[in-house]
Design an enzyme around this catalytic site. Structure first.
Site, PDB file in Angstrom:
ATOM      1  N   ASP A  33      -1.281 -10.644  22.054  1.00 49.74           N
ATOM      2  CA  ASP A  33      -1.805 -10.999  23.385  1.00 49.74           C
ATOM      3  C   ASP A  33      -2.431 -12.388  23.388  1.00 49.74           C
ATOM      4  O   ASP A  33      -2.745 -12.936  24.430  1.00 49.74           O
ATOM      5  CB  ASP A  33      -2.891  -9.996  23.807  1.00 49.74           C
ATOM      6  N   HIS A  34      -2.651 -12.911  22.206  1.00 44.07           N
ATOM      7  CA  HIS A  34      -3.355 -14.206  22.098  1.00 44.07           C
ATOM      8  C   HIS A  34      -2.441 -15.163  21.345  1.00 44.07           C
ATOM      9  O   HIS A  34      -2.570 -15.340  20.135  1.00 44.07           O
ATOM     10  CB  HIS A  34      -4.675 -14.012  21.357  1.00 44.07           C
ATOM     11  N   PHE A  35      -1.471 -15.794  21.994  1.00 46.16           N
ATOM     12  CA  PHE A  35      -1.142 -15.567  23.389  1.00 46.16           C
ATOM     13  C   PHE A  35       0.307 -15.096  23.431  1.00 46.16           C
ATOM     14  O   PHE A  35       1.037 -15.342  22.468  1.00 46.16           O
ATOM     15  CB  PHE A  35      -1.269 -16.880  24.180  1.00 46.16           C
TER      16      PHE A  35
END
Lengths: 164, 130
Positions: A33-35
């Site tokens: 999710d990052h990123f």
């Protein structure tokens, strides 16, 4: 998952400096999710790794008699990224240390590339506030509980590597 | 540069670095907590920096005494520092302007004793006795 943001200590000079490594892995959930499409280790976790390295350096100097907590980050500068497959090398130097706490200067590198540099101040929670020293059982605190086992990894690594 | 000016400039530099404030905010009268936004943990940082800058040891509580307003200190009554309390402050922080506090000795004014000027006086005494 455990809150260990270094994998192994590679050098430890009591009261002077400590160096640890952290292997960044795509198995770490947050990197997805990052990123999305640009997996880089969050800067806050690089800072946490530096703080764990420096915190143990300070704690060890006083035989872990104090409860060491991150108190303040007067300076943090990110120069570059660390992504999956990279090995971060955290180097911390103990600049000041007193009854109340200490200060470390630190850097994070991937190879020769500087990723971050920081200054971190730790406080001895038990010295700052006497009520804390009574309410927190030192034996249950982070150094005793789990974080110290990072130092054991070094021993395991030495044993494994000396076999080959 | 006189030694007083030099001390002021080094103290200002220390506060700019430790508190992230601008140089024009760090006037001699500025209070650390009220004007410059210092929090308790910043005092530890400031002491570390002063020790390094001036190459002196500053024992705990010497520059910034702790527990001044503690309820059980016996020096506070109805939110006001007592005469005995003011005497105690004169002994413990001779580098601070206790007369100013005495004019309006409310407990919440104690933190205003910590000013840039107070730090300079402390450092000046400290260096003189070195």
């Amino acid at each position: 998952m455990r809150w260990f943001w270094v994998d192994r200590f590679v050098e430890f000079k009591s009261g002077v400096s400590a160096t640890s490594i952290k292997n960044v892995s795509l198995a770490e959930e947050h990197l997805h999710d990052h990123f999305p499409g640009f997996a880089v280790m969050p800067g806050s976790l690089i800072l946490e790794g530096l703080a764990q390295t420096g915190g143990i350096l300070l704690g060890e100097k006083n035989n872990f008699d104090h409860i060491v907590v991150l108190a303040k980050v007067p300076k943090i500068k990110y120069h570059s990224y660390a992504c999956p497959g990279d090995q971060l090398r955290y180097h911390t130097e103990l600049v000041e240390s007193s009854h109340e706490g200490g200060r470390v200067a630190c850097t994070a590198h991937v190879g020769e590339r500087l990723v971050a540099e920081a200054e971190i101040i730790f406080a001895h929670l038990d010295s700052m506030d006497e009520s804390m020293s009574q309410s927190i059982d030192q034996k249950n605190f982070v150094f005793e509980m789990g974080l110290m086992s990072i130092l054991d990894v070094d021993a395991i690594s030495q044993a494994v590597n000396s076999d080959s | 540069m006189s030694s007083e000016e030099e001390i002021l400039s080094k103290v200002q530099e220390t506060l700019i670095d430790a508190l992230g404030v601008d140089d024009d905010e760090v006037s001699p009268e500025a209070t650390l907590v009220g004007d410059l936004g210092a929090e308790s943990i910043d005092f530890l940082d400031i002491v570390f920096r002063l020790e390094k800058t001036f190459d002196v040891k500053i024992p705990r509580g010497e520059l910034f005494p702790e527990g001044l307003a503690a309820a059980d200190s016996g020096f506070i009554e109805d939110g006001v520092v007592t005469a005995a309390g003011l005497d105690e402050l004169r002994t413990r922080i001779p580098h601070a302007d206790i007369d100013k506090l005495a004019a309006d000795p409310k407990v919440e004014n104690i933190q205003d004793l910590f000013t840039v000027e107070m730090m300079c006086k402390f450092m000046s005494n400290k260096l003189a006795s070195k």
